[in-house]
Write a protein that holds these residues in place. Structure first.
Motif, PDB file in Angstrom:
ATOM      1  N   LEU A 157     -29.552 -24.638   7.146  1.00  0.00           N
ATOM      2  CA  LEU A 157     -30.346 -23.938   6.444  1.00  0.00           C
ATOM      3  C   LEU A 157     -31.515 -24.708   5.756  1.00  0.00           C
ATOM      4  N   GLU A 158     -31.082 -26.135   5.518  1.00  0.00           N
ATOM      5  CA  GLU A 158     -32.334 -26.901   4.710  1.00  0.00           C
ATOM      6  C   GLU A 158     -33.398 -27.208   5.890  1.00  0.00           C
ATOM      7  N   GLU A 159     -32.975 -27.363   7.103  1.00  0.00           N
ATOM      8  CA  GLU A 159     -33.893 -27.401   8.281  1.00  0.00           C
ATOM      9  C   GLU A 159     -34.778 -26.226   8.298  1.00  0.00           C
ATOM     10  N   LEU A 160     -34.224 -25.190   8.224  1.00  0.00           N
ATOM     11  CA  LEU A 160     -34.872 -23.782   8.377  1.00  0.00           C
ATOM     12  C   LEU A 160     -35.831 -23.652   7.322  1.00  0.00           C
ATOM     13  N   ASN A 214     -22.624 -18.404   0.451  1.00  0.00           N
ATOM     14  CA  ASN A 214     -22.770 -19.366  -0.597  1.00  0.00           C
ATOM     15  C   ASN A 214     -21.881 -19.541  -1.707  1.00  0.00           C
ATOM     16  N   GLU A 215     -21.392 -18.363  -1.936  1.00  0.00           N
ATOM     17  CA  GLU A 215     -20.186 -18.310  -3.005  1.00  0.00           C
ATOM     18  C   GLU A 215     -18.982 -19.130  -2.329  1.00  0.00           C
ATOM     19  N   PHE A 216     -18.813 -18.966  -0.881  1.00  0.00           N
ATOM     20  CA  PHE A 216     -17.740 -19.669  -0.300  1.00  0.00           C
ATOM     21  C   PHE A 216     -17.787 -21.098  -0.351  1.00  0.00           C
ATOM     22  N   ARG A 217     -19.043 -21.627  -0.188  1.00  0.00           N
ATOM     23  CA  ARG A 217     -19.379 -22.856  -0.126  1.00  0.00           C
ATOM     24  C   ARG A 217     -19.452 -23.552  -1.552  1.00  0.00           C
ATOM     25  N   ASN A 218     -19.620 -22.803  -2.424  1.00  0.00           N
ATOM     26  CA  ASN A 218     -19.391 -23.440  -3.789  1.00  0.00           C
ATOM     27  C   ASN A 218     -17.910 -23.691  -4.349  1.00  0.00           C
ATOM     28  N   LYS A 219     -17.181 -22.767  -3.594  1.00  0.00           N
ATOM     29  CA  LYS A 219     -15.684 -22.974  -4.045  1.00  0.00           C
ATOM     30  C   LYS A 219     -15.277 -24.364  -3.282  1.00  0.00           C
ATOM     31  N   LEU A 220     -15.801 -25.048  -2.426  1.00  0.00           N
ATOM     32  CA  LEU A 220     -15.225 -26.200  -1.856  1.00  0.00           C
ATOM     33  C   LEU A 220     -15.475 -27.465  -2.417  1.00  0.00           C
ATOM     34  N   SER A 221     -14.227 -27.945  -2.896  1.00  0.00           N
ATOM     35  CA  SER A 221     -14.155 -29.187  -3.707  1.00  0.00           C
ATOM     36  C   SER A 221     -14.770 -30.214  -3.166  1.00  0.00           C
ATOM     37  N   TYR A 222     -14.779 -30.142  -1.862  1.00  0.00           N
ATOM     38  CA  TYR A 222     -15.271 -31.236  -0.951  1.00  0.00           C
ATOM     39  C   TYR A 222     -16.599 -31.778  -1.564  1.00  0.00           C
ATOM     40  N   THR A 259     -42.109 -28.119  -8.959  1.00  0.00           N
ATOM     41  CA  THR A 259     -41.960 -29.393  -8.310  1.00  0.00           C
ATOM     42  C   THR A 259     -41.406 -28.939  -6.870  1.00  0.00           C
ATOM     43  N   GLY A 260     -40.920 -27.728  -6.672  1.00  0.00           N
ATOM     44  CA  GLY A 260     -40.208 -27.262  -5.938  1.00  0.00           C
ATOM     45  C   GLY A 260     -38.923 -27.796  -5.765  1.00  0.00           C
ATOM     46  N   GLN A 261     -38.276 -27.989  -6.848  1.00  0.00           N
ATOM     47  CA  GLN A 261     -36.882 -28.596  -6.850  1.00  0.00           C
ATOM     48  C   GLN A 261     -35.929 -27.401  -7.284  1.00  0.00           C
ATOM     49  N   ILE A 262     -35.848 -26.361  -6.356  1.00  0.00           N
ATOM     50  CA  ILE A 262     -35.174 -25.295  -6.735  1.00  0.00           C
ATOM     51  C   ILE A 262     -33.937 -25.374  -5.778  1.00  0.00           C
ATOM     52  N   ASN A 263     -32.856 -24.732  -5.939  1.00  0.00           N
ATOM     53  CA  ASN A 263     -31.602 -24.951  -5.176  1.00  0.00           C
ATOM     54  C   ASN A 263     -31.698 -24.172  -3.833  1.00  0.00           C
ATOM     55  N   LEU A 264     -31.089 -24.581  -2.745  1.00  0.00           N
ATOM     56  CA  LEU A 264     -31.222 -24.178  -1.395  1.00  0.00           C
ATOM     57  C   LEU A 264     -30.979 -22.527  -1.304  1.00  0.00           C
ATOM     58  N   SER A 265     -29.917 -22.026  -2.188  1.00  0.00           N
ATOM     59  CA  SER A 265     -29.753 -20.678  -1.969  1.00  0.00           C
ATOM     60  C   SER A 265     -31.031 -19.689  -2.265  1.00  0.00           C
ATOM     61  N   GLU A 266     -31.667 -20.159  -3.520  1.00  0.00           N
ATOM     62  CA  GLU A 266     -32.899 -19.600  -3.698  1.00  0.00           C
ATOM     63  C   GLU A 266     -33.983 -19.667  -2.532  1.00  0.00           C
ATOM     64  N   GLN A 267     -33.969 -20.843  -1.946  1.00  0.00           N
ATOM     65  CA  GLN A 267     -35.049 -20.830  -0.634  1.00  0.00           C
ATOM     66  C   GLN A 267     -34.807 -19.940   0.296  1.00  0.00           C
ATOM     67  N   ILE A 268     -33.305 -19.886   0.744  1.00  0.00           N
ATOM     68  CA  ILE A 268     -32.839 -18.904   1.751  1.00  0.00           C
ATOM     69  C   ILE A 268     -32.947 -17.214   1.410  1.00  0.00           C
ATOM     70  N   TYR A 269     -32.518 -17.067   0.239  1.00  0.00           N
ATOM     71  CA  TYR A 269     -33.062 -15.814  -0.349  1.00  0.00           C
ATOM     72  C   TYR A 269     -34.226 -15.234  -0.044  1.00  0.00           C
ATOM     73  N   ALA A 270     -35.254 -16.128  -0.313  1.00  0.00           N
ATOM     74  CA  ALA A 270     -36.942 -15.851  -0.450  1.00  0.00           C
ATOM     75  C   ALA A 270     -37.107 -15.825   1.256  1.00  0.00           C
ATOM     76  N   LEU A 271     -36.424 -16.676   2.076  1.00  0.00           N
ATOM     77  CA  LEU A 271     -36.858 -16.677   3.337  1.00  0.00           C
ATOM     78  C   LEU A 271     -36.584 -15.276   4.095  1.00  0.00           C
ATOM     79  N   ILE A 272     -35.199 -14.988   3.747  1.00  0.00           N
ATOM     80  CA  ILE A 272     -34.583 -13.789   4.098  1.00  0.00           C
ATOM     81  C   ILE A 272     -35.422 -12.429   3.702  1.00  0.00           C
ATOM     82  N   TYR A 273     -35.856 -12.528   2.458  1.00  0.00           N
ATOM     83  CA  TYR A 273     -36.803 -11.572   1.966  1.00  0.00           C
ATOM     84  C   TYR A 273     -38.160 -11.458   2.538  1.00  0.00           C
TER      85      TYR A 273
END
Length: 363
Positions: A221-224, A315-323, A285-299
């Protein structure tokens, strides 16, 4: 179920033996008894392939495993991720018990092996029985994994096909580099999704291949996000111009005199257009998190609303990953590998790939 048996002795009992050992309703076994016939057969899709190591007399006189006709066929199948049988489980049939030969095949993508035995050469009945039991166990395991592999491979192939033909990735060094990164991540994610860690790796070293696969796919999603942005939004140093404009002409972030306009902006459970009179550091500065970027793209690309919900869940599932996303709660209360999340990986890996594919279909 469609099976291919590649063996010069296929019609001398091996086809009949497999049919007897695995009486699966609707199973059809096709046969290739030599190298040339096998090359034609593997152009068709199969559910399982049995592959002999040696198919001709020249193989019997050769000691270089990579020159065996069986290995050459394996290489034809596995040398290109887009080959129709790339994800097909492959069961090696071999009369040799030389482990270095078997290892060479396994290192190039063979999933399991069975050492052929002739009744006249069975010297240890117990070993022979265990060899047979292993054959049945491995066969059943491959039947279980083939559907999962095919599903992920099919979506992955579609993504790669779309990326290769997508107008956003055709011209310019940067766009072509993004295209290759996406393709490479698709392959790498597939590898981690289906690698089978040993008990030692899982229990002692805490290997979690599914978590790594999900995170690799999610990172696409970063690349997209950058690929779908106007080039002038960023320079090669990663500096943000102050305006975030997508390549379809829609603005996500726009400076207007002393105001900054954010659209969409999440507020009170819904997306709105928001104006700030004083500049917000993250948005300027464009330093916003990836989730906002993808929400905007989808929108802004008017992707179906259901994908906003799908992405929120992912996104919620990813945020649960302690990795990678340890919280205060998880640090104090949960293990690094959360067994409660394990059951959700298959679904979420499939869903992140489907989201990527849906985004790529937009231009």
């Amino acid at each position: 179920m469609k099976v291919l048996l590649i063996d010069d002795k296929a019609n001398n009992g091996w086809k009949q033996l497999i049919e007897k050992l695995f009486p699966i309703l609707g199973m059809k076994i096709e046969v290739a008894i030599d190298y040339d016939a096998a090359l034609i057969n593997i152009l068709n899709k199969y559910d399982l392939i049995f592959l002999d190591v040696r198919l001709n007399t020249e193989d019997q006189e050769n000691f270089k495993v990579k020159e065996f006709s069986g290995f050459k066929i394996l290489k034809k199948i596995k040398s290109d991720f887009l080959n129709v049988n790339f994800a097909t489980p492959i069961f090696l049939l071999t009369a040799t018990n030389k482990i270095w030969n078997i290892d060479a095949f396994k290192n190039y993508g063979v999933d399991a092996y069975y050492i052929k035995e002739h009744p006249d050469n069975v010297f240890d009945k117990e070993v022979s029985q265990q060899n047979y039991k292993n054959f049945r166990v491995e066969f059943n395991l491959l039947l279980e994994i083939r559907t999962k592999r095919d599903e992920i491979w099919s979506i992955s192939k579609e993504i790669i096909d779309v990326v290769k033909s997508h107008k956003y990735f055709k011209n310019g060094t940067e766009n072509i580099n993004i295209r290759q990164r996406i393709i490479d991540k698709i392959k790498l994610g597939y590898y981690y999704r289906f690698i089978n860690p040993s008990s030692f790796e899982k229990d002692i070293l805490k290997a979690d291949n599914e978590a790594i696969a999900f995170l690799i796919y999610f990172s696409i999603l970063e690349e997209l996000s950058k690929a779908y942005s106007e080039k002038k939004t960023w320079n090669l140093n990663g500096d943000f111009s102050g305006n975030w404009k997508f390549r379809n002409g829609e603005y996500f972030i726009q400076k207007d005199k002393n105001e900054i306009i954010i659209n969409p902006y999440w507020e009170e459970g819904r997306y709105v257009e928001k104006k700030f009179e004083s500049f917000n550091f993250n948005y300027t500065t464009g330093q916003i998190n990836l989730s906002e970027q993808i929400y905007a793209l989808i929108y802004h690309y008017k992707i179906e609303k259901k994908y906003l919900k799908k992405f929120r869940d992912l996104n919620e599932f990813r945020n649960k990953l302690s990795y990678t996303h340890s919280s205060i709660h998880s640090i104090f209360n949960t293990p690094l590998i959360d067994s409660e999340l394990k059951a959700d990986f298959s679904t979420n890996i499939k869903n992140i790939l489907l989201l990527i594919l849906e985004i790529l279909k937009q231009s």
